[in-house]
Structure formats: structure tokens, C-alpha cells
Enzyme design. Structure first.
Site, PDB file in Angstrom:
ATOM      1  CE  LYS A   1       1.582  -3.553  -1.432  1.00 46.35           C
ATOM      2  NZ  LYS A   1       0.035  -3.310  -1.516  1.00 46.35           N
TER       3      LYS A   1
HETATM    4  N1  PMP Z   1      -4.504  -3.339   2.362  1.00 45.31           N
HETATM    5  C1  PMP Z   1      -4.399  -3.525   0.915  1.00 45.31           C
HETATM    6  C2  PMP Z   1      -4.872  -4.644   0.298  1.00 45.31           C
HETATM    7  C3  PMP Z   1      -3.365  -2.961   0.249  1.00 45.31           C
HETATM    8  O1  PMP Z   1      -3.107  -3.316  -1.114  1.00 45.31           O
HETATM    9  C4  PMP Z   1      -2.797  -1.821   1.036  1.00 45.31           C
HETATM   10  C5  PMP Z   1      -1.854  -1.028   0.461  1.00 45.31           C
HETATM   11  N2  PMP Z   1      -0.617  -1.611   0.371  1.00 45.31           N
HETATM   12  C6  PMP Z   1      -3.105  -1.384   2.386  1.00 45.31           C
HETATM   13  C7  PMP Z   1      -3.781  -2.336   2.735  1.00 45.31           C
HETATM   14  C8  PMP Z   1      -2.321  -0.232   2.942  1.00 45.31           C
HETATM   15  O2  PMP Z   1      -1.176  -0.590   3.264  1.00 45.31           O
HETATM   16  P1  PMP Z   1      -0.008   0.746   3.339  1.00 45.31           P
HETATM   17  O3  PMP Z   1      -0.736   1.629   4.092  1.00 45.31           O
HETATM   18  O4  PMP Z   1       1.152  -0.079   3.819  1.00 45.31           O
HETATM   19  O5  PMP Z   1       0.282   1.060   2.057  1.00 45.31           O
END
Ligand code: PMP
Length: 294
Positions: free
Chosen positions: A159
Site C-alpha cells: 500500500k
Molecule cells: N484498493 C485500493 C487501491 C485501496 O486504496 C484500498 C483501501 N486500502 C483497497 C483496495 C481496500 O483495502 P482495505 O479493504 O484493506 O481497506
């Protein structure tokens, strides 16, 4: 709408091991993370003073750092404690929390082997990612001209700040058209995700979601698949072509910020806010508050 800038708020932010007054949590303009994108972060929600899936988010933070070639100078336990400390310090009952780690100012070139790694954690109120009224009708989405990059072109499991360049561009282009978000295809032209959330579709009471093989396998995505299976809803991870989309009757997004958000339209494709979307939206909202167990 008047915006309260994020650098001008009350309270404290955890920075490199201690709580500092909010407005003093600063970095220098010559910071590697700012110039070269050597920055990774998390987005997690606080429900009833508790960070939902805190340990999992912290593990992903550490994994993101490793994928970017640096080590966070704390243990996962210390970061978990720090997150809890920030929740208490801010009296955050329902909020959004942002841990972030980045390379500092010791070196200002592509190579930054000796740079110090910094970590900060902030929390702020963020009730809903999308306007609640629009959300219940299903948000309207654009189709982005940007694609999720191929796995051998970027550390896609991280991330990482740099991966959001095309997300911000896509979202701005969507907003300019009066739309709430954008669906992104991947490098192969398969349906991938939204700009900050994963995507699900429904057909014949079955749930479909793209294989997370070049974008984030969201923690919410995994939670929602578990919630669906607990309701005996079949979950299919598959490759989704654009030609498949017109066959789906429901669509929704999942993410820590987005939670479960129904989608009413993507480009010319229309969806209803149907039973499965509503059930999973409710189950998720109860589950994160400990009111629903699986
Ligand atoms: N894809 C992207 C590009 C994101 O920024 C997020 C948010 N973190 C997600 C998917 C979903 O991830 P999560 O459910 O872990 O927040």
C-alpha cells in the site's frame, strides 16, 4: 463547504515514538518520501474506540515497508500500542486512522540506503467516504483510462503512495464528470478495482470479484467474502472481462474507508441496490461493531 486543513487541527499525532501536538507533526521539504514516493501507509477505521482488524493492518504496513525495501524501526506490537494510544489521546470513538512510514532527508537522490525511516499515526473523524444519501442509491462511477499496472512493473502488494498517482488522476476525472469514483481495468484489460476500494458483482445470487493478482487484496474484501460465505452465498474469485459486466445485477465496493458501498452505475452499465448488497452492507456494519458474528 469549508475544509479544515489536515495540518491545522486539534490534538496529537504520534510521530517517531511519541505524541506531538497536531500542528507540530511536520517534515522537511527535502524528504525522500515526498520526492521519490518512498512512502507506504495504512487506512483503518475505529469503531467504538477499537481499531477494526488492527493487527492485520499493522502486518500489512510492515509488509508494504519490506516490499519497498525498508524496515520500520519499531515492532508490530509497538505500532499496535501506538495506534491504541492515538485513539485514546484523541478520544476517537468512530474515526479513520492513518499510519504512514517514509524515507527521511539524509539522502536526496534515487539511492537512499542510509535514509532514516519515519513513522506517524493520525486519526480523524470521517463518517462516510461517499455522501450517505447517494451511497444508499448506489454511487455512479466513471471508467478510468488508467490501468492497474502489471505485477512486474511495480510492488503492487504494497500500500504505497506511488501507486495512488493514477488513482487520484482517475478520481479527479470522474469528479469532473459529476461521478463519485472510477472503475479501473488492469494491464490486461480485465476489471480490477476502484480508486481506493475493491469491487464485487452479483449475478444469480452469486458473488463475483476479480482475482487480486495485481492490486490490493483488501482486508474488507476478505472480510466481506467471509460474511457472504457465512450466509451461504457462493463467492467466485474470477477474471472479469468488460463484456461480463452487463450480466451482473448488483455491484458494490469494499474498503476500510468505503466500507460496503453499493454502485448504481458504471459508465452505461446500471445496477440495482439489491438484496445481497444490502445484506452484506448491514452484516459488515454490524460485524465491525461486534454486533454480528461469523
Ligand atoms: N484498493 C485500493 C487501491 C485501496 O486504496 C484500498 C483501501 N486500502 C483497497 C483496495 C481496500 O483495502 P482495505 O479493504 O484493506 O481497506
Amino acid at each position: 463547504m469549508s475544509l479544515i486543513p489536515f495540518d491545522d487541527r486539534e490534538g496529537h499525532i504520534w510521530l517517531d515514538g511519541k505524541l506531538v501536538p497536531w500542528r507540530d507533526a511536520k517534515i522537511h521539504v527535502l524528504t525522500h518520501g515526498l520526492h521519490y514516493g518512498s512512502s507506504i501507509f495504512e487506512g483503518q477505521r475505529v469503531y467504538g474506540r477499537k481499531v477494526f482488524k488492527l493487527e492485520q493492518h499493522t502486518s500489512r504496513l510492515f509488509q508494504s515497508a519490506r516490499l519497498m525495501g525498508f524496515e520500520i524501526p519499531f515492532t508490530e506490537e509497538q505500532i499496535n500500542d501506538a495506534c491504541r494510544q492515538v485513539v485514546e489521546a484523541q478520544g476517537a470513538d468512530d474515526a479513520y486512522m492513518r499510519p504512514v512510514a517514509w524515507r527521511g532527508s539524509e539522502q536526496m537522490a534515487v539511492s537512499a540506503q542510509k535514509s532514516k525511516i519515519h513513522v506517524a499515526i493520525a486519526v480523524w473523524p470521517w463518517p462516510s467516504m461517499f455522501d450517505p444519501e447517494i451511497k444508499m442509491k448506489g454511487i455512479r462511477m466513471d471508467i478510468s483510462r488508467w490501468r492497474r499496472p502489471a505485477p512486474d512493473t511495480t510492488p503492487w502488494k504494497a500500500k504505497a503512495a506511488g501507486l495512488y498517482m493514477i488513482c487520484t488522476l482517475s478520481k479527479h476525472e470522474a469528479e469532473a464528470k459529476g461521478l463519485a469514483d472510477a472503475m479501473m481495468y488492469d494491464w490486461r484489460g480485465l476489471v480490477a478495482e476502484a480508486t481506493g476500494a475493491n469491487m464485487f458483482f452479483v449475478k444469480d445470487n452469486r458473488l463475483f470479484t476479480p482475482h487480486a493478482d495485481c492490486f490490493l487484496n483488501g482486508i474488507t474484501r476478505q472480510t466481506v467474502m467471509d460474511l457472504a460465505r457465512a450466509r451461504q452465498i457462493e463467492v467466485v474469485e474470477t477474471y472479469i472481462q468488460s463484456s461480463d459486466v452487463s450480466g451482473y445485477t448488483e455491484c458494490f465496493l469494499t474498503g476500510s474507508a468505503a466500507e460496503v458501498t453499493p454502485v448504481g452505475q458504471i459508465g452505461d452499465w446500471k445496477f440495482e441496490v439489491g438484496n445481497i448488497s444490502r445484506t452484506l452492507m448491514d452484516d459488515y456494519s454490524n460485524f465491525v461493531r461486534g454486533k454480528h458474528r461469523i
